[in-house]
Design an enzyme around this catalytic site. Structure first.
Site, short mmCIF file in Angstrom:
data_model
loop_
_atom_site.label_atom_id
_atom_site.label_comp_id
_atom_site.label_asym_id
_atom_site.label_seq_id
_atom_site.Cartn_x
_atom_site.Cartn_y
_atom_site.Cartn_z
N ASP A 119 0.84 -1.21 0.00
CA ASP A 119 0.00 0.00 0.00
C ASP A 119 0.87 1.26 0.00
OD1 ASP A 119 -2.37 1.42 -0.09
OD2 ASP A 119 -2.68 1.39 2.07
N ASP A 165 11.45 -17.64 -3.72
CA ASP A 165 11.32 -18.64 -4.78
C ASP A 165 9.97 -18.53 -5.49
OD1 ASP A 165 13.82 -19.72 -4.22
OD2 ASP A 165 12.99 -21.05 -2.69
#
Length: 205
Positions: free
Chosen positions: A45, A72
């Site tokens: 945000d 990952d």
């Protein structure tokens, strides 16, 4: 924070940040975002009201979603309502997923707002024209001086300031590409902003 937020400084009638101070604040914000993303955490945000300024006008990020993710994984699905309209990346709006590149998108929009003094939710924008479209059109037509905050570019050192603003807004466009894969890594954004500051900011600022 003693000096409130970037939003307060951008839209206050009693306060003004010159081009050098705005760039310094955005470098601080980019560094903080890089630090956060490498924990690894997502902000989710980022916008001017969440860029807080301390007594020395050093920027700090606040009100982040603290969404952890694995490096990952390219992205993480979100079920909660994160982000703010106008600042959230397309993949969140369309798929409900966020990644470090989603934060980069929000940073790019915030960077544009910082130098144009136009919110992405301004009434002049809508389905046919976004803040990003407006900035891109100005860059394509070499009319950046028409979209940059009027207070930043006066007659003094006009060409140098326009060149600097153009470099910053071009970077903002690269941060806010529609495709997440095409956006810059925040670490590279930090280095590019520092280069612009060192090479293009008039020395008095």
């Amino acid at each position: 924070m003693l000096n409130d937020s970037l939003e307060k400084w951008l839209y206050s009638l009693d306060s003004f940040l010159d081009i050098g101070k705005r760039l310094g604040i955005m470098i601080d914000a980019a560094r903080a975002l890089d630090h956060l993303n490498h924990k690894p955490l997502l902000h989710t945000d980022l916008k001017p009201s969440n860029v807080l300024l301390d007594k020395d006008m050093v920027a700090h990020l606040s009100d982040f979603g603290i969404t952890s993710y694995s490096k990952d994984e390219e992205s993480v699905a979100q079920t909660s309502n994160l982000g703010t309209s106008g600042y959230s990346a397309p993949e969140y709006r369309l798929k409900g997923s966020v990644s470090a590149r989603s934060d980069v998108y929000s940073f790019g929009i915030t960077l544009m707002e910082t130098f144009t003094r136009k919110r992405p939710t301004d009434q002049m924008f809508g389905p046919e024209l976004s803040l990003r479209d407006w900035v891109k059109e100005a860059l394509d037509s070499s009319s950046v001086h028409q979209v940059v905050d009027a207070g930043l570019i006066g007659e003094e050192e006009f060409e140098a300031k326009v060149k600097c603003a153009s470099s910053i807004l071009e970077l903002a466009l690269k941060c806010s590409e529609e495709s997440a894969e095409e956006r810059m890594d925040i670490k590279d954004v930090v280095e590019k902003l520092k280069t612009i500051r060192d090479d293009q900011i008039p020395k008095k600022y």
